[in-house]
Design a protein around this motif. Structure first.
Motif, PDB file in Angstrom:
ATOM      1  N   GLY A  98       8.960  15.988 -12.782  1.00 16.31           N
ATOM      2  CA  GLY A  98       9.983  15.050 -12.353  1.00 16.31           C
ATOM      3  C   GLY A  98      10.306  15.097 -10.875  1.00 16.31           C
ATOM      4  N   SER A  99       9.500  15.799 -10.081  1.00  9.55           N
ATOM      5  CA  SER A  99       9.706  15.827  -8.627  1.00  9.55           C
ATOM      6  C   SER A  99       8.477  15.252  -7.934  1.00  9.55           C
ATOM      7  CB  SER A  99       9.977  17.241  -8.127  1.00  9.55           C
ATOM      8  OG  SER A  99      11.243  17.675  -8.575  1.00  9.55           O
ATOM      9  N   ALA A 100       8.707  14.226  -7.107  1.00 11.38           N
ATOM     10  CA  ALA A 100       7.615  13.515  -6.446  1.00 11.38           C
ATOM     11  C   ALA A 100       8.190  12.688  -5.302  1.00 11.38           C
ATOM     12  CB  ALA A 100       6.898  12.608  -7.437  1.00 11.38           C
ATOM     13  N   ALA A 101       7.307  12.056  -4.553  1.00 17.02           N
ATOM     14  CA  ALA A 101       7.755  11.181  -3.467  1.00 17.02           C
ATOM     15  C   ALA A 101       6.689  10.134  -3.197  1.00 17.02           C
ATOM     16  CB  ALA A 101       8.035  11.979  -2.196  1.00 17.02           C
ATOM     17  N   TYR A 102       7.133   9.018  -2.594  1.00 19.19           N
ATOM     18  CA  TYR A 102       6.174   8.027  -2.134  1.00 19.19           C
ATOM     19  C   TYR A 102       6.687   7.340  -0.882  1.00 19.19           C
ATOM     20  CZ  TYR A 102       8.368   3.564  -3.607  1.00 19.19           C
ATOM     21  OH  TYR A 102       9.172   2.468  -3.725  1.00 19.19           O
ATOM     22  N   VAL A 103       5.742   6.863  -0.097  1.00 21.14           N
ATOM     23  CA  VAL A 103       6.025   6.009   1.051  1.00 21.14           C
ATOM     24  C   VAL A 103       5.104   4.804   0.922  1.00 21.14           C
ATOM     25  CG1 VAL A 103       6.830   7.830   2.597  1.00 21.14           C
ATOM     26  CG2 VAL A 103       4.393   7.232   2.545  1.00 21.14           C
ATOM     27  N   HIS A 132       0.873  -1.179   0.000  1.00 23.29           N
ATOM     28  CA  HIS A 132       0.000   0.000   0.000  1.00 23.29           C
ATOM     29  C   HIS A 132       0.900   1.216   0.000  1.00 23.29           C
ATOM     30  CE1 HIS A 132      -4.101  -1.521   0.207  1.00 23.29           C
ATOM     31  NE2 HIS A 132      -3.547  -2.568   0.792  1.00 23.29           N
ATOM     32  N   MET A 133       0.696   2.085  -1.004  1.00 19.67           N
ATOM     33  CA  MET A 133       1.573   3.215  -1.251  1.00 19.67           C
ATOM     34  C   MET A 133       0.794   4.522  -1.250  1.00 19.67           C
ATOM     35  SD  MET A 133       3.901   3.924  -4.645  1.00 19.67           S
ATOM     36  CE  MET A 133       2.674   4.608  -5.734  1.00 19.67           C
ATOM     37  N   LEU A 134       1.385   5.562  -0.665  1.00 21.67           N
ATOM     38  CA  LEU A 134       0.893   6.933  -0.785  1.00 21.67           C
ATOM     39  C   LEU A 134       1.920   7.699  -1.601  1.00 21.67           C
ATOM     40  CD1 LEU A 134      -0.325   7.760   2.841  1.00 21.67           C
ATOM     41  CD2 LEU A 134      -1.702   7.125   0.856  1.00 21.67           C
ATOM     42  N   ALA A 135       1.462   8.424  -2.619  1.00 15.80           N
ATOM     43  CA  ALA A 135       2.367   9.140  -3.508  1.00 15.80           C
ATOM     44  C   ALA A 135       1.885  10.572  -3.714  1.00 15.80           C
ATOM     45  CB  ALA A 135       2.445   8.429  -4.856  1.00 15.80           C
ATOM     46  N   PHE A 146       7.456 -11.197   6.057  1.00 15.41           N
ATOM     47  CA  PHE A 146       8.083 -10.030   6.667  1.00 15.41           C
ATOM     48  C   PHE A 146       7.525  -8.764   6.043  1.00 15.41           C
ATOM     49  CE2 PHE A 146      10.729 -11.489   3.185  1.00 15.41           C
ATOM     50  CZ  PHE A 146      11.133 -10.340   2.510  1.00 15.41           C
ATOM     51  N   LEU A 147       7.743  -7.645   6.720  1.00 17.41           N
ATOM     52  CA  LEU A 147       7.284  -6.341   6.254  1.00 17.41           C
ATOM     53  C   LEU A 147       8.470  -5.537   5.747  1.00 17.41           C
ATOM     54  CD1 LEU A 147       4.960  -5.460   9.273  1.00 17.41           C
ATOM     55  CD2 LEU A 147       4.258  -6.347   7.037  1.00 17.41           C
ATOM     56  N   THR A 148       8.218  -4.700   4.743  1.00 16.49           N
ATOM     57  CA  THR A 148       9.229  -3.756   4.286  1.00 16.49           C
ATOM     58  C   THR A 148       8.641  -2.353   4.287  1.00 16.49           C
ATOM     59  OG1 THR A 148       8.691  -3.967   1.929  1.00 16.49           O
ATOM     60  CG2 THR A 148      10.397  -5.436   2.804  1.00 16.49           C
ATOM     61  N   GLN A 149       9.526  -1.377   4.423  1.00 17.39           N
ATOM     62  CA  GLN A 149       9.163   0.040   4.357  1.00 17.39           C
ATOM     63  C   GLN A 149       9.860   0.645   3.148  1.00 17.39           C
ATOM     64  OE1 GLN A 149      10.238   2.302   7.828  1.00 17.39           O
ATOM     65  NE2 GLN A 149      10.075   4.250   6.747  1.00 17.39           N
ATOM     66  N   HIS A 150       9.085   1.348   2.308  1.00 14.20           N
ATOM     67  CA  HIS A 150       9.614   2.010   1.119  1.00 14.20           C
ATOM     68  C   HIS A 150       9.618   3.522   1.358  1.00 14.20           C
ATOM     69  CE1 HIS A 150       8.294  -1.333  -1.871  1.00 14.20           C
ATOM     70  NE2 HIS A 150       7.992  -1.759  -0.666  1.00 14.20           N
ATOM     71  N   ASN A 151      10.676   4.184   0.931  1.00  7.71           N
ATOM     72  CA  ASN A 151      10.738   5.647   0.961  1.00  7.71           C
ATOM     73  C   ASN A 151      11.412   6.086  -0.335  1.00  7.71           C
ATOM     74  OD1 ASN A 151      10.786   8.322   1.644  1.00  7.71           O
ATOM     75  ND2 ASN A 151      12.400   8.130   3.168  1.00  7.71           N
ATOM     76  N   GLY A 152      10.604   6.590  -1.277  1.00  9.53           N
ATOM     77  CA  GLY A 152      11.129   6.942  -2.592  1.00  9.53           C
ATOM     78  C   GLY A 152      10.983   8.419  -2.892  1.00  9.53           C
ATOM     79  N   THR A 153      11.990   8.978  -3.547  1.00  8.29           N
ATOM     80  CA  THR A 153      11.978  10.387  -3.934  1.00  8.29           C
ATOM     81  C   THR A 153      12.428  10.507  -5.380  1.00  8.29           C
ATOM     82  OG1 THR A 153      12.565  11.020  -1.679  1.00  8.29           O
ATOM     83  CG2 THR A 153      12.884  12.684  -3.366  1.00  8.29           C
TER      84      THR A 153
END
Length: 132
Positions: free
Chosen positions: A56-61, A46-49, A77-84
């Motif tokens: 070309g500038s954005a982010a997601y968790v 599940h992602m929020l963006a 297992f769980l993972t955490q994503h942090n994208g920019t």
């Protein structure tokens, strides 16, 4: 640290947006993944963006639950994503949530890299399983 590599399939489903106030909206998406190779598992993300007014500038968790086998060991297992995305330059931190692994994967720690090449998705997963 051990390392495994492979490919994964992904299906994206929009889930609607979230009001962040002031007219800003975060997109909410669900991704269903199927990992192949030494990581033989399914993933639900599940992602929020958010995007900006600059191209070309954005982010997601995101938070992902991965369930299956890793080098023959069964668990989840769980993972955490942090994208920019900074004016087209991407960065991604994707880490295992500490103490989230179950079954034979208990004690799992690690980081994953995702690469998209010619429309195909690939993972590189560096991990260790600590005892106790």
């Amino acid at each position: 640290m051990a390392q495994v590599k492979g490919e994964f399939d992904v299906k994206r489903n929009p889930e609607g947006g979230f009001d962040l106030g002031g007219g800003a909206v975060a997109g909410h998406f669900r991704f269903d993944k199927q990992f192949h190779g030494a990581l033989d598992a399914t993933g639900i993300v599940h992602m929020l963006a958010v995007g900006t007014q600059v191209d070309g500038s954005a982010a997601y968790v995101a938070v992902e639950r991965i369930d299956g086998t890793l080098d023959g060991l069964r668990g989840a297992f769980l993972t955490q994503h942090n994208g920019t995305l900074d004016r087209g330059a991407p960065t991604l931190s994707l880490t295992v949530v500490p103490d989230s692994a179950t079954g034979e994967l208990e004690g799992l720690r690690g980081r994953m890299q995702i690469d998209i090449v010619e429309g195909k998705h690939y993972y590189t997963f560096d991990y260790e399983i600590a005892e106790g």
